[in-house]
Design a protein around this motif. Structure first.
Motif, mmCIF file in Angstrom:
data_model
loop_
_atom_site.group_PDB
_atom_site.id
_atom_site.type_symbol
_atom_site.label_atom_id
_atom_site.label_comp_id
_atom_site.label_asym_id
_atom_site.label_seq_id
_atom_site.Cartn_x
_atom_site.Cartn_y
_atom_site.Cartn_z
ATOM 1 N N UNK A 63 0.837 -1.205 0.000
ATOM 2 C CA UNK A 63 0.000 0.000 0.000
ATOM 3 C C UNK A 63 0.871 1.254 0.000
ATOM 4 N N UNK A 64 1.915 1.247 0.831
ATOM 5 C CA UNK A 64 2.808 2.410 0.878
ATOM 6 C C UNK A 64 3.577 2.558 -0.435
ATOM 7 N N UNK A 65 4.035 1.436 -0.981
ATOM 8 C CA UNK A 65 4.806 1.494 -2.221
ATOM 9 C C UNK A 65 3.936 1.917 -3.398
ATOM 10 N N UNK A 66 2.670 1.493 -3.394
ATOM 11 C CA UNK A 66 1.752 1.894 -4.465
ATOM 12 C C UNK A 66 1.596 3.413 -4.497
ATOM 13 N N UNK A 71 2.892 8.528 -7.311
ATOM 14 C CA UNK A 71 3.501 9.867 -7.274
ATOM 15 C C UNK A 71 4.696 9.950 -8.209
ATOM 16 N N UNK A 72 5.578 8.950 -8.152
ATOM 17 C CA UNK A 72 6.799 8.972 -8.967
ATOM 18 C C UNK A 72 6.467 8.910 -10.455
ATOM 19 N N UNK A 73 5.581 7.992 -10.837
ATOM 20 C CA UNK A 73 5.223 7.871 -12.249
ATOM 21 C C UNK A 73 4.507 9.118 -12.744
ATOM 22 N N UNK A 277 -0.397 18.502 -6.839
ATOM 23 C CA UNK A 277 0.972 18.331 -7.319
ATOM 24 C C UNK A 277 1.542 19.659 -7.804
ATOM 25 N N UNK A 278 2.847 19.676 -8.008
ATOM 26 C CA UNK A 278 3.493 20.900 -8.499
ATOM 27 C C UNK A 278 3.012 21.220 -9.909
ATOM 28 N N UNK A 279 2.925 20.179 -10.750
ATOM 29 C CA UNK A 279 2.453 20.374 -12.114
ATOM 30 C C UNK A 279 1.083 19.727 -12.260
#
Length: 314
Positions: A63-66, A71-73, A277-279
C-alpha cells in the motif's frame, strides 16, 4: 526488466484488481505482468500483494509502495509533458470519480463531448458515493459536493454553487398545508437524511434574518441517500430539504414545490478536486476547464427561481 516498467505494471495490477486485466490494459502478456511483479518484489525484498484464488490485496508494504509509485510515475509523466509540450495536448488515461447523484446532471452527454474534443484521451469513470483516496487509488480527479478545501493535499476548483431546497409534492401540501416559516417544519412529516458514515441525521439549515440557523427535522422516514429523499418527496411522503441540483428536474416538471424560498442557504459547492501536485497534468486541466464552462456557475437555483416567477398567482 526495466524498473519503471515494473512499477507501471504494479500500479496497473492494483487499479485493475487482477494480473490478467492489467495485461489486457497494458497490451502485454499475462506472463510479462507476473514476471514484472515477481522481479519487483525480489528487488525490494518484500511481498507487495497477497494472492488468493479469488482476489489480490495489498500488503501494508504494498500500500505504501503503491502510493509512492503513483507519485513517482506521475512526476515522470509531467516532466516529459513539460519537455515535449505534450501538456498542451491532453492524452493518455484519465480516471475520474463521481458521486451517484451526479449522473442525472447531464454528466455523460458532457463527457461524450469532452472525449470528442480530446480523442487521444481514454476515460475511466468510478461512480461511487464513497470518499475515495485519490493518491492511493490512482484517481486523477473527483467531482465532490464537499468542503474539499479542508484537505490540505487537494486542490479544488468550483464547478457550481448548490443550495438547500425545502420542498414537497403538491399533493402533500394540499393535505397538510404549506409552512410559512422554518419553525413550522415541526408540524410536518420531514424526510430525514442520515449520513451513512456517521449515522447522524442532518439538521436543516435556513437563513433567518441574515443568520444561518439549524432546525431538527422530525418524521417517520429516514434515508441515507439524498436522491432517495427526492423520490420520497415526489411520492408525497413528506417534506424534504435537498440540494437544488437534485430537485430541479422535479420542480420544473411540477412534481415538487419549493417552500420557504426566502430562507434558502447555500450548500457545499460542487467542486472538481485533484491532488495538489506541483504540475497539473494537461488532461486534468482540460477536464476542469471543460466542466467549468459546461455547468452554470450559479447552479440550478436561477432556473428554479425563474420557473417560480412564471407560475400563475394562486
Amino acid at each position: 526488466m526495466d524498473q519503471l516498467f515494473c512499477m507501471r505494471v504494479f500500479v496497473r495490477i492494483v487499479e485493475q484488481g487482477a494480473c490478467s486485466r492489467a495485461a489486457d490494459d497494458l497490451g502485454v502478456s499475462r506472463a510479462t505482468v507476473t514476471t514484472a511483479l515477481s522481479q519487483l518484489e525480489k528487488r525490494l525484498g518484500v511481498r507487495l500483494l497477497q494472492r488468493t484464488t479469488r482476489r489480490l490485496s495489498l500488503t501494508d508494504e504494498g500500500r505504501a509502495y503503491y502510493a509512492d509509485c503513483v507519485r513517482i510515475l506521475g512526476d515522470i509523466d509531467e516532466a516529459e509533458d513539460a519537455l515535449t509540450h505534450a501538456r498542451l495536448s491532453p492524452r493518455g488515461r484519465l480516471r475520474v470519480s463521481i458521486a451517484q447523484s451526479f449522473e442525472p446532471l447531464g454528466f455523460f452527454p458532457l463527457l461524450a463531448r469532452f472525449m470528442d474534443e480530446y480523442p487521444e484521451l481514454s476515460v475511466e469513470v468510478i461512480v461511487t458515493d464513497r470518499a475515495v483516496n485519490m493518491v492511493e487509488e490512482g484517481i486523477d480527479c473527483a467531482v465532490r459536493a464537499v468542503e474539499a478545501s479542508r484537505d490540505a493535499l487537494l486542490v479544488a476548483r468550483t464547478l457550481f454553487i448548490a443550495r438547500w431546497l425545502t420542498c414537497a409534492s403538491p399533493g402533500y401540501f394540499a393535505q397538510h398545508g404549506v409552512p410559512g416559516h422554518p419553525s413550522e417544519i415541526a408540524a410536518h412529516n420531514c424526510i430525514r437524511f442520515v449520513s451513512p458514515s456517521t449515522g447522524r441525521a442532518r439538521d436543516w439549515l435556513f437563513d433567518e434574518g441574515g443568520v444561518q440557523t439549524k432546525r431538527t427535522p422530525r418524521g417517520s422516514l429516514s434515508l441515507t441517500s439524498l436522491d432517495a429523499a427526492v423520490a420520497a418527496a415526489r411520492a408525497g411522503t413528506g417534506l424534504a430539504q435537498v440540494p437544488d441540483l437534485l430537485a430541479c428536474g422535479a420542480v420544473l416538471a411540477g412534481e415538487l414545490e419549493p417552500v420557504l424560498t426566502e430562507h434558502i442557504v447555500q450548500a457545499p459547492a460542487v467542486v472538481l478536486a485533484y491532488p495538489g501536485n506541483r504540475y497539473l497534468p494537461a488532461k486534468v486541466r482540460a477536464f476542469a476547464a471543460f466542466l467549468q464552462k459546461a455547468y452554470p456557475r450559479q447552479g440550478w437555483w436561477p432556473k428554479i427561481a425563474a420557473h417560480l416567477q412564471r407560475r400563475p398567482a394562486a
